[in-house]
Design a protein around this motif. Structure first.
Motif, PDB file in Angstrom:
ATOM      1  N   PHE A 173       0.878  -1.169   0.000  1.00  0.00           N
ATOM      2  CA  PHE A 173       0.000   0.000   0.000  1.00  0.00           C
ATOM      3  C   PHE A 173       0.917   1.221   0.000  1.00  0.00           C
ATOM      4  CE2 PHE A 173      -4.377   0.952   2.179  1.00  0.00           C
ATOM      5  CZ  PHE A 173      -4.848   1.486   1.000  1.00  0.00           C
ATOM      6  N   ILE A 174       0.552   2.269  -0.748  1.00  0.00           N
ATOM      7  CA  ILE A 174       1.396   3.464  -0.818  1.00  0.00           C
ATOM      8  C   ILE A 174       0.528   4.696  -0.606  1.00  0.00           C
ATOM      9  CG2 ILE A 174       3.072   4.763  -2.179  1.00  0.00           C
ATOM     10  CD1 ILE A 174       3.349   2.132  -3.902  1.00  0.00           C
ATOM     11  N   HIS A 175       0.758   5.413   0.501  1.00  0.00           N
ATOM     12  CA  HIS A 175       0.095   6.687   0.768  1.00  0.00           C
ATOM     13  C   HIS A 175       1.088   7.805   0.491  1.00  0.00           C
ATOM     14  CE1 HIS A 175      -3.106   4.396   2.644  1.00  0.00           C
ATOM     15  NE2 HIS A 175      -3.774   5.509   2.908  1.00  0.00           N
TER      16      HIS A 175
ATOM     17  N   PHE B  32       3.324   0.527   8.300  1.00  0.00           N
ATOM     18  CA  PHE B  32       4.690   0.082   8.594  1.00  0.00           C
ATOM     19  C   PHE B  32       5.128   0.622   9.958  1.00  0.00           C
ATOM     20  CE2 PHE B  32       8.240  -1.485   5.692  1.00  0.00           C
ATOM     21  CZ  PHE B  32       9.020  -1.939   6.747  1.00  0.00           C
ATOM     22  N   ASN B  33       4.780   1.906  10.215  1.00  0.00           N
ATOM     23  CA  ASN B  33       5.008   2.469  11.550  1.00  0.00           C
ATOM     24  C   ASN B  33       3.647   2.730  12.166  1.00  0.00           C
ATOM     25  OD1 ASN B  33       4.316   4.685   9.952  1.00  0.00           O
ATOM     26  ND2 ASN B  33       6.328   5.637  10.085  1.00  0.00           N
ATOM     27  N   ASN B  34       3.331   3.940  12.586  1.00  0.00           N
ATOM     28  CA  ASN B  34       2.008   4.199  13.160  1.00  0.00           C
ATOM     29  C   ASN B  34       1.179   5.182  12.340  1.00  0.00           C
ATOM     30  OD1 ASN B  34       1.993   2.517  15.534  1.00  0.00           O
ATOM     31  ND2 ASN B  34       3.539   3.878  16.393  1.00  0.00           N
ATOM     32  N   HIS B  35       1.617   5.472  11.125  1.00  0.00           N
ATOM     33  CA  HIS B  35       0.892   6.402  10.262  1.00  0.00           C
ATOM     34  C   HIS B  35       0.876   5.876   8.836  1.00  0.00           C
ATOM     35  CE1 HIS B  35       2.110   8.971  13.687  1.00  0.00           C
ATOM     36  NE2 HIS B  35       0.987   9.600  13.443  1.00  0.00           N
ATOM     37  N   TRP B  36      -0.118   6.333   8.071  1.00  0.00           N
ATOM     38  CA  TRP B  36      -0.221   5.934   6.666  1.00  0.00           C
ATOM     39  C   TRP B  36       0.674   6.827   5.813  1.00  0.00           C
ATOM     40  CZ3 TRP B  36      -2.522   1.422   5.814  1.00  0.00           C
ATOM     41  CH2 TRP B  36      -3.469   0.965   6.744  1.00  0.00           C
ATOM     42  N   GLY B  37       0.392   8.139   5.808  1.00  0.00           N
ATOM     43  CA  GLY B  37       1.255   9.066   5.098  1.00  0.00           C
ATOM     44  C   GLY B  37       2.507   9.357   5.911  1.00  0.00           C
ATOM     45  N   TRP B  38       3.548   9.851   5.224  1.00  0.00           N
ATOM     46  CA  TRP B  38       4.816  10.128   5.901  1.00  0.00           C
ATOM     47  C   TRP B  38       4.590  11.048   7.095  1.00  0.00           C
ATOM     48  CZ3 TRP B  38       8.400  14.549   5.797  1.00  0.00           C
ATOM     49  CH2 TRP B  38       9.616  14.242   6.405  1.00  0.00           C
TER      50      TRP B  38
ATOM     51  N   ALA C 255       8.817   4.230  14.504  1.00  0.00           N
ATOM     52  CA  ALA C 255       8.386   2.992  15.166  1.00  0.00           C
ATOM     53  C   ALA C 255       8.046   1.931  14.127  1.00  0.00           C
ATOM     54  CB  ALA C 255       7.185   3.275  16.071  1.00  0.00           C
ATOM     55  N   PHE C 256       9.027   1.587  13.300  1.00  0.00           N
ATOM     56  CA  PHE C 256       8.784   0.633  12.223  1.00  0.00           C
ATOM     57  C   PHE C 256       8.663  -0.787  12.782  1.00  0.00           C
ATOM     58  CE2 PHE C 256      11.327   4.021  10.092  1.00  0.00           C
ATOM     59  CZ  PHE C 256      10.308   4.500   9.290  1.00  0.00           C
ATOM     60  N   LYS C 257       7.724  -1.520  12.233  1.00  0.00           N
ATOM     61  CA  LYS C 257       7.576  -2.921  12.605  1.00  0.00           C
ATOM     62  C   LYS C 257       8.789  -3.702  12.101  1.00  0.00           C
ATOM     63  CE  LYS C 257       2.549  -2.585  12.527  1.00  0.00           C
ATOM     64  NZ  LYS C 257       2.544  -1.103  12.403  1.00  0.00           N
ATOM     65  N   SER C 258       9.270  -4.611  12.898  1.00  0.00           N
ATOM     66  CA  SER C 258      10.427  -5.408  12.516  1.00  0.00           C
ATOM     67  C   SER C 258      10.051  -6.405  11.427  1.00  0.00           C
ATOM     68  CB  SER C 258      10.975  -6.162  13.730  1.00  0.00           C
ATOM     69  OG  SER C 258      10.045  -7.149  14.153  1.00  0.00           O
ATOM     70  N   SER C 259      11.058  -6.940  10.753  1.00  0.00           N
ATOM     71  CA  SER C 259      10.788  -7.969   9.755  1.00  0.00           C
ATOM     72  C   SER C 259      10.149  -9.188  10.410  1.00  0.00           C
ATOM     73  CB  SER C 259      12.072  -8.370   9.030  1.00  0.00           C
ATOM     74  OG  SER C 259      13.046  -8.843   9.936  1.00  0.00           O
ATOM     75  N   GLN C 260      10.549  -9.509  11.635  1.00  0.00           N
ATOM     76  CA  GLN C 260       9.946 -10.648  12.327  1.00  0.00           C
ATOM     77  C   GLN C 260       8.458 -10.412  12.563  1.00  0.00           C
ATOM     78  OE1 GLN C 260      11.840 -13.014  15.595  1.00  0.00           O
ATOM     79  NE2 GLN C 260      10.337 -11.986  16.892  1.00  0.00           N
ATOM     80  N   THR C 261       8.101  -9.205  12.996  1.00  0.00           N
ATOM     81  CA  THR C 261       6.685  -8.897  13.217  1.00  0.00           C
ATOM     82  C   THR C 261       5.900  -9.002  11.924  1.00  0.00           C
ATOM     83  OG1 THR C 261       7.129  -7.461  15.114  1.00  0.00           O
ATOM     84  CG2 THR C 261       5.069  -7.090  13.931  1.00  0.00           C
TER      85      THR C 261
ATOM     86  N   VAL D 141      15.799   2.285   6.448  1.00  0.00           N
ATOM     87  CA  VAL D 141      15.372   1.315   7.464  1.00  0.00           C
ATOM     88  C   VAL D 141      14.252   0.447   6.908  1.00  0.00           C
ATOM     89  CG1 VAL D 141      14.331   1.027   9.741  1.00  0.00           C
ATOM     90  CG2 VAL D 141      16.064   2.804   9.378  1.00  0.00           C
ATOM     91  N   GLU D 142      13.265   1.075   6.290  1.00  0.00           N
ATOM     92  CA  GLU D 142      12.150   0.319   5.713  1.00  0.00           C
ATOM     93  C   GLU D 142      12.633  -0.614   4.608  1.00  0.00           C
ATOM     94  OE1 GLU D 142       8.272   2.950   5.521  1.00  0.00           O
ATOM     95  OE2 GLU D 142      10.044   4.215   5.292  1.00  0.00           O
ATOM     96  N   LEU D 143      13.521  -0.113   3.767  1.00  0.00           N
ATOM     97  CA  LEU D 143      14.017  -0.938   2.663  1.00  0.00           C
ATOM     98  C   LEU D 143      14.735  -2.178   3.179  1.00  0.00           C
ATOM     99  CD1 LEU D 143      15.361   1.827   0.243  1.00  0.00           C
ATOM    100  CD2 LEU D 143      13.311   0.426  -0.054  1.00  0.00           C
ATOM    101  N   ARG D 144      15.519  -2.012   4.236  1.00  0.00           N
ATOM    102  CA  ARG D 144      16.233  -3.174   4.794  1.00  0.00           C
ATOM    103  C   ARG D 144      15.255  -4.175   5.402  1.00  0.00           C
ATOM    104  NH1 ARG D 144      19.853   1.007   6.063  1.00  0.00           N
ATOM    105  NH2 ARG D 144      18.978   1.313   8.154  1.00  0.00           N
ATOM    106  N   ILE D 145      14.233  -3.672   6.074  1.00  0.00           N
ATOM    107  CA  ILE D 145      13.233  -4.567   6.666  1.00  0.00           C
ATOM    108  C   ILE D 145      12.475  -5.311   5.567  1.00  0.00           C
ATOM    109  CG2 ILE D 145      11.069  -4.623   7.982  1.00  0.00           C
ATOM    110  CD1 ILE D 145      12.200  -2.234   9.605  1.00  0.00           C
ATOM    111  N   LEU D 146      12.076  -4.586   4.522  1.00  0.00           N
ATOM    112  CA  LEU D 146      11.357  -5.218   3.420  1.00  0.00           C
ATOM    113  C   LEU D 146      12.211  -6.293   2.752  1.00  0.00           C
ATOM    114  CD1 LEU D 146       9.650  -2.114   1.768  1.00  0.00           C
ATOM    115  CD2 LEU D 146       8.499  -3.962   2.995  1.00  0.00           C
ATOM    116  N   GLU D 147      13.494  -6.023   2.591  1.00  0.00           N
ATOM    117  CA  GLU D 147      14.364  -7.013   1.960  1.00  0.00           C
ATOM    118  C   GLU D 147      14.502  -8.267   2.828  1.00  0.00           C
ATOM    119  OE1 GLU D 147      18.552  -7.167  -0.527  1.00  0.00           O
ATOM    120  OE2 GLU D 147      17.772  -5.261   0.232  1.00  0.00           O
ATOM    121  N   ASP D 148      14.507  -8.080   4.139  1.00  0.00           N
ATOM    122  CA  ASP D 148      14.593  -9.228   5.045  1.00  0.00           C
ATOM    123  C   ASP D 148      13.329 -10.070   4.966  1.00  0.00           C
ATOM    124  OD1 ASP D 148      16.193 -10.627   7.014  1.00  0.00           O
ATOM    125  OD2 ASP D 148      14.695 -10.006   8.495  1.00  0.00           O
ATOM    126  N   VAL D 149      12.180  -9.402   4.875  1.00  0.00           N
ATOM    127  CA  VAL D 149      10.926 -10.139   4.688  1.00  0.00           C
ATOM    128  C   VAL D 149      10.980 -10.940   3.392  1.00  0.00           C
ATOM    129  CG1 VAL D 149       8.434  -9.911   4.299  1.00  0.00           C
ATOM    130  CG2 VAL D 149       9.561  -8.478   6.030  1.00  0.00           C
TER     131      VAL D 149
END
Length: 432
Positions: free
Chosen positions: A19-21, A267-273, A279-285, A315-323
């Motif tokens: 999803f992209i806001h 990914f964190n606690n908001h849709w738009g930047w 507070a990004f969710k971890s790849s494990q989460t 940070v998000e890119l690294r988490i996404l790559e781990d997923v």
């Protein structure tokens, strides 16, 4: 599953989407509901519209991030509640083609994602705070809801609906085959035929016969609408879209049959930047929530909120790559998988795909793992970490002849071994 959901078969195969806001609210970095929450008049919001000039935006980077994350479809907010359009609309009050930017961002998004074989969808707000005929004073959400200057303002609702339908027609007509349209949002009495929903759906189906439509022409993120009823309304949609939660038992219709659904999650606690929200969710989460969703028959639509220039944080890119790395190893347990028909075990979740059962282990077992609920007579092969394993045998488990046990290690099966993957270890069970 009834034929009513036949067009959603790809959706239930792909399971994981982006999803992209993104829009003028990304300039301020205070979230996509900024104008409503701060009750900003148009003139106070105009600098963010003028300032949305993402000349360095590269849709290929978004598509690359989605591909590396293992996402199979993506949904872009082509028009949020502020009314700003990321597409070329001759009806738009504000948008990328009229604020001095001059690039059709929807077209760029579609080209990049389609080139990678990722299915494409558009988010379209039913609300438009920029339009003079959208009710303002006294509305639940409008930026001018408390502005006395709007108390006696006249609104031509039919004229607004003509505008809304015309913009939807533009998107459905001018951008080739689309896989999904994600409407948002119905509230109070602003629901169903208030939007002339029957006419809207008929127009969409005429232009895009195979497109999926979510249930928000008559529902919000916390309700289903009529999709679960024996005779759903014509605008009930093809799937349910719960927001920021995972239903305890998945989603079933009133007869107990599964309904396609998709949990959308930030990914964190908001849709738009939102400036300062790290507070990004971890790849494990994310991995574990994806597993949980699929075990309940649903999809996960994970949101990113790029900054004003369209950048996704490192940070998000690294988490996404781990997923994505986890999915490259364990994707068979997610893509095309679903409910296993076995009660949830204490240590994790089961998913099922054809004759394969997948045990997703989230909690370290003491000694061997008990595959509770699995008919031992049907087990033909067990695989852990790409390696076939034998069922564990030990005097410690003799009291449980009807339960199959497996061990991570090669030595004594009574020993406790580290999980091969702490994020989620998958035990694949072939059944005959």
């Amino acid at each position: 599953m009834s034929d009513r959901f036949a067009r959603s078969r790809w959706f239930q195969q792909d399971r994981f989407g982006m999803f992209i806001h993104w829009g003028p609210y990304s300039v301020a970095g205070r979230g996509e509901w900024q104008r409503s929450h701060e009750e900003l008049p148009r003139e106070a919001y105009q600098p963010f519209i003028d300032g949305f000039q993402p000349h360095g935006f590269d849709a290929e980077r978004w598509a690359d991030a989605a591909e590396k994350a293992g996402m199979r479809y993506a949904v872009l907010t082509v028009k949020h509640h502020d009314g700003f359009c990321l597409f070329d609309s001759r009806h738009a009050i504000s948008g990328v083609m009229s604020n001095g930017f001059g690039r059709d961002l929807l077209a760029e998004f579609l080209a990049a994602f389609r080139a990678r074989g990722i299915k494409v969808g558009v988010y379209f707000s039913l609300i438009d705070w920029s339009h003079p005929d959208y009710p303002a004073h006294g509305d639940l959400n409008h930026p001018h809801r408390h502005d006395e200057a709007y108390r006696d303002a006249e609104h031509d609702w039919d004229r607004y609906l003509e505008f809304l339908h015309a913009q939807v027609r533009e998107v459905m007509s001018n951008y080739g085959s689309l896989d999904l349209v994600w409407f948002d949002f119905s509230y109070d009495d602003m629901s169903g035929e208030k939007w002339r929903a029957r006419e809207l759906v008929e127009m969409i189906r005429e232009l895009q016969p195979d497109i999926l439509i979510n249930n928000r022409l008559e529902a919000n993120g916390g309700s289903f609408g009529s999709i679960a009823e024996p005779e759903p309304k014509p605008w009930a949609g093809d799937f349910v879209s719960p927001e920021q939660l995972i239903p305890a038992e998945g989603i079933l219709d009133q007869a107990g049959s599964p309904i396609p659904w998709e949990a959308c999650m930030t990914f964190n606690n908001h849709w738009g930047w939102f400036r300062g929200d790290h507070a990004f969710k971890s790849s494990q989460t994310i991995i574990r929530k994806l597993i949980e969703v699929v075990s309940k028959g649903g999809n996960l639509l994970l949101n990113i909120g790029p900054d004003r220039d369209g950048r996704i944080s490192g940070v998000e890119l690294r988490i996404l790559e781990d997923v994505g790395q986890w999915l490259r190893t364990n994707g068979d347990s997610i893509y095309g998988a679903g409910r296993a028909g076995i009660a949830k075990p204490e240590w994790g979740y089961y998913t099922c795909r054809d004759d394969m059962l997948y045990a997703h282990v989230l909690e370290q077992p003491i000694g061997p793992l008990a595959l509770v609920g699995v008919d031992t007579d049907t087990i033909e092969e067990i695989v852990i970490d790409s390696k076939p394993v034998e069922r564990a045998e030990s005097w410690l488990i003799e009291a449980y002849p009807d339960i199959a046990f497996v061990s991570w290690g090669d030595d004594d099966p009574a020993f406790t071994y580290a999980m091969p993957d702490e994020r989620a270890t998958v035990v694949s069970v072939r059944r005959g």
